[in-house]
Scaffold this motif. Sequence first.
Motif, PDB file in Angstrom:
ATOM      1  N   GLN A  19       7.203 -56.090  -8.580  1.00 32.90           N
ATOM      2  CA  GLN A  19       8.008 -56.846  -7.622  1.00 32.90           C
ATOM      3  C   GLN A  19       8.562 -58.113  -8.257  1.00 32.90           C
ATOM      4  N   GLU A  20       7.760 -58.751  -9.096  1.00 37.73           N
ATOM      5  CA  GLU A  20       8.205 -59.980  -9.740  1.00 37.73           C
ATOM      6  C   GLU A  20       9.366 -59.728 -10.693  1.00 37.73           C
ATOM      7  N   MET A  32      10.568 -62.273  -1.287  1.00 35.04           N
ATOM      8  CA  MET A  32      11.667 -61.542  -0.639  1.00 35.04           C
ATOM      9  C   MET A  32      11.484 -60.044  -0.813  1.00 35.04           C
ATOM     10  N   VAL A  33      11.205 -59.638  -2.064  1.00 30.50           N
ATOM     11  CA  VAL A  33      11.023 -58.213  -2.347  1.00 30.50           C
ATOM     12  C   VAL A  33       9.889 -57.653  -1.498  1.00 30.50           C
ATOM     13  N   GLY A  34       8.760 -58.345  -1.483  1.00 36.82           N
ATOM     14  CA  GLY A  34       7.615 -57.887  -0.698  1.00 36.82           C
ATOM     15  C   GLY A  34       7.933 -57.801   0.780  1.00 36.82           C
ATOM     16  N   GLU A  37      10.242 -54.707   1.370  1.00 35.29           N
ATOM     17  CA  GLU A  37       9.554 -53.432   1.171  1.00 35.29           C
ATOM     18  C   GLU A  37       8.528 -53.157   2.264  1.00 35.29           C
ATOM     19  N   GLU A  38       7.921 -54.192   2.787  1.00 35.51           N
ATOM     20  CA  GLU A  38       6.896 -54.024   3.825  1.00 35.51           C
ATOM     21  C   GLU A  38       7.485 -54.034   5.230  1.00 35.51           C
ATOM     22  N   GLY A  39       8.791 -54.217   5.333  1.00 38.45           N
ATOM     23  CA  GLY A  39       9.445 -54.169   6.631  1.00 38.45           C
ATOM     24  C   GLY A  39       9.246 -55.397   7.484  1.00 38.45           C
ATOM     25  N   ARG A  40       8.809 -56.498   6.892  1.00 39.60           N
ATOM     26  CA  ARG A  40       8.611 -57.736   7.652  1.00 39.60           C
ATOM     27  C   ARG A  40       9.933 -58.434   7.929  1.00 39.60           C
TER      28      ARG A  40
END
Length: 256
Positions: A19-20, A32-34, A37-40
Amino acid sequence: MKNIQINIKHLRSLKKFSQERFAQELGWTRSMVGSYEEGRSEPPIDRLIDISDYFKLPIDILVKNDLSQSKESSFMQIGNQRLLFPISVNDNDEELIEIIPTKASAGYLAGYADPEYIEQLQKIKLPFLPTGTHRAFPIKGDSMLPVKDGAYIVAKFVDDVRDIKDGRTYIVLTKSDGLVYKRVYNQIAEKQTLLLSSDNKTYDPYEVPIQEVLEVWEFTCCINTQEYDEKELKLSSIMTMFRELQVELEAVRKMS
């Protein structure tokens, strides 16, 4: 936009990026990526443009399609964009051959890049084929005798139309004519066209502008659905002989 959540993670995994590292490539933050990807949260339009530009994928493909089953080979380069190119595999991750049925061949022009259309096609596995992506296309008419009406041409996808070899036979998908099976001559360097020629010389050859060409598939094998009779086999031998003689005469003419 659940597809975006799935697709960002999948496209990152295709690149084998953390992700980094992915965030660094796009100029984002790892959080942002996390979050995406997690739909937050959902990426705004400028972030979608970032992904589209980086992977050379149209935004509508990113939004409308679940790309989680796609591989790098699932995308076809057209100009400076890549389009989703559906490929079917079995449980052993072996590519299957989609069969374009005769009644549905007219619809191939509309559905060739649609995963749902490709998914509903019947599929077979022919273990003797060389590596590569193959499809089976129905043949209509008599323009490519001795290949008979109703036969199927199994052909391998050509990644780059510039690799077309003069005088070989190809399935060509064009915007105006749909699917055709012809002997093809590469005129891209000189005229930005392909010359399509029939083996039945009652049909005149014609040129197709390269921008009209959507897909090209190189002949691998022919599956006949009808038996040849003795006269047809003799005709086939004669036609082959004359075709080979024509090639030899052209070679001699160029040398003289």
